[in-house]
Write a protein that holds these residues in place. Sequence first.
Motif, short mmCIF file in Angstrom:
data_model
loop_
_atom_site.label_atom_id
_atom_site.label_comp_id
_atom_site.label_asym_id
_atom_site.label_seq_id
_atom_site.Cartn_x
_atom_site.Cartn_y
_atom_site.Cartn_z
N PRO A 137 0.83 -1.20 0.00
CA PRO A 137 0.00 0.00 0.00
C PRO A 137 0.87 1.26 0.00
N GLY A 138 0.44 2.26 -0.75
CA GLY A 138 1.14 3.53 -0.76
C GLY A 138 2.23 3.70 -1.81
N VAL A 139 2.42 2.72 -2.68
CA VAL A 139 3.49 2.84 -3.67
C VAL A 139 3.06 3.53 -4.96
N GLY A 140 1.76 3.79 -5.12
CA GLY A 140 1.30 4.50 -6.31
C GLY A 140 0.54 3.65 -7.31
N LYS A 141 0.05 2.49 -6.90
CA LYS A 141 -0.65 1.59 -7.82
C LYS A 141 -1.90 2.23 -8.42
N THR A 142 -2.68 2.87 -7.57
CA THR A 142 -3.95 3.45 -8.03
C THR A 142 -3.71 4.60 -8.98
N VAL B 270 2.95 -8.49 -15.21
CA VAL B 270 2.67 -8.07 -13.84
C VAL B 270 3.73 -7.04 -13.45
N PHE B 271 3.27 -5.86 -13.05
CA PHE B 271 4.19 -4.82 -12.60
C PHE B 271 4.10 -4.68 -11.09
N VAL B 272 5.25 -4.71 -10.43
CA VAL B 272 5.34 -4.50 -8.99
C VAL B 272 6.03 -3.15 -8.78
N LEU B 273 5.30 -2.21 -8.19
CA LEU B 273 5.88 -0.90 -7.92
C LEU B 273 6.65 -0.95 -6.62
N ARG B 274 7.81 -0.30 -6.60
CA ARG B 274 8.68 -0.28 -5.41
C ARG B 274 8.94 1.17 -5.02
N THR B 275 8.87 1.44 -3.72
CA THR B 275 9.07 2.78 -3.21
C THR B 275 10.07 2.76 -2.06
N GLU B 276 10.99 3.73 -2.08
CA GLU B 276 11.97 3.84 -0.99
C GLU B 276 11.22 4.11 0.32
N ASN B 277 11.76 3.59 1.40
CA ASN B 277 11.06 3.64 2.69
C ASN B 277 10.78 5.04 3.20
N SER B 278 11.67 5.99 2.93
CA SER B 278 11.42 7.35 3.42
C SER B 278 10.16 7.92 2.77
N PHE B 279 9.95 7.69 1.48
CA PHE B 279 8.74 8.13 0.79
C PHE B 279 7.52 7.34 1.29
N THR C 213 8.83 9.27 -7.31
CA THR C 213 8.63 10.66 -7.69
C THR C 213 7.64 10.78 -8.85
N PRO C 214 7.15 11.98 -9.10
CA PRO C 214 6.31 12.18 -10.29
C PRO C 214 7.04 11.80 -11.58
N GLU C 215 8.34 12.00 -11.61
CA GLU C 215 9.13 11.62 -12.79
C GLU C 215 9.11 10.10 -13.00
N ASP C 216 9.20 9.36 -11.88
CA ASP C 216 9.09 7.90 -11.97
C ASP C 216 7.74 7.50 -12.55
N LEU C 217 6.68 8.16 -12.10
CA LEU C 217 5.34 7.87 -12.60
C LEU C 217 5.29 8.06 -14.11
N GLU C 218 5.79 9.17 -14.60
CA GLU C 218 5.78 9.43 -16.05
C GLU C 218 6.60 8.40 -16.82
N ARG C 219 7.79 8.06 -16.29
CA ARG C 219 8.63 7.05 -16.94
C ARG C 219 7.91 5.70 -16.97
N ASN C 220 7.27 5.36 -15.86
CA ASN C 220 6.56 4.08 -15.80
C ASN C 220 5.39 4.04 -16.78
N LEU C 221 4.64 5.14 -16.86
CA LEU C 221 3.55 5.21 -17.82
C LEU C 221 4.07 5.05 -19.25
#
Length: 161
Positions: A2-7, A82-91, A138-146
Amino acid sequence: TPGVGKTTLGKELASRAGMTYINVGDMAKEGELYEGFDEEYDCPILDEDRVIDELEDKMSEGGVIVDYHGCDFFPERWFHIVFVLRTENSFLYDRLESRGYKGKKLQDNIQCEIFQTLYEEAMVSYREEIVRQLPSNTPEDLERNLDQIMQWIEQWMKDNN
């Protein structure tokens, strides 16, 4: 986790690709697809069999993006990737805390990310070649992933139609 940006990723991807987006948590809530309540984590317990029954027809049509924080109960035949999103713990810590996670629930979700629990679950549940990890900090990661997923979708369509 939860919280990695899946939605955020799933909804935007469905919009760009013209696909159907299904948030399993929302679907379960709407259909009351639960088998109890977990007092320790203060959340309902998903009835996985009923979720599968509810999704079967939609998934057989294809073109569906499924958003959920677990995958081991979904049939492999449903997915081409299947994509697994990963987020650094501080974020991740800040995101979960802002959602009201605290105590054991917060710590267990952080540990889940540290130990790559959901990535390993995906690797065991599906063929290794269809599982991909993507950074989601980051938002940049989101754009790259899209962009990356859209390229994958376009290539898959070209190869399979």
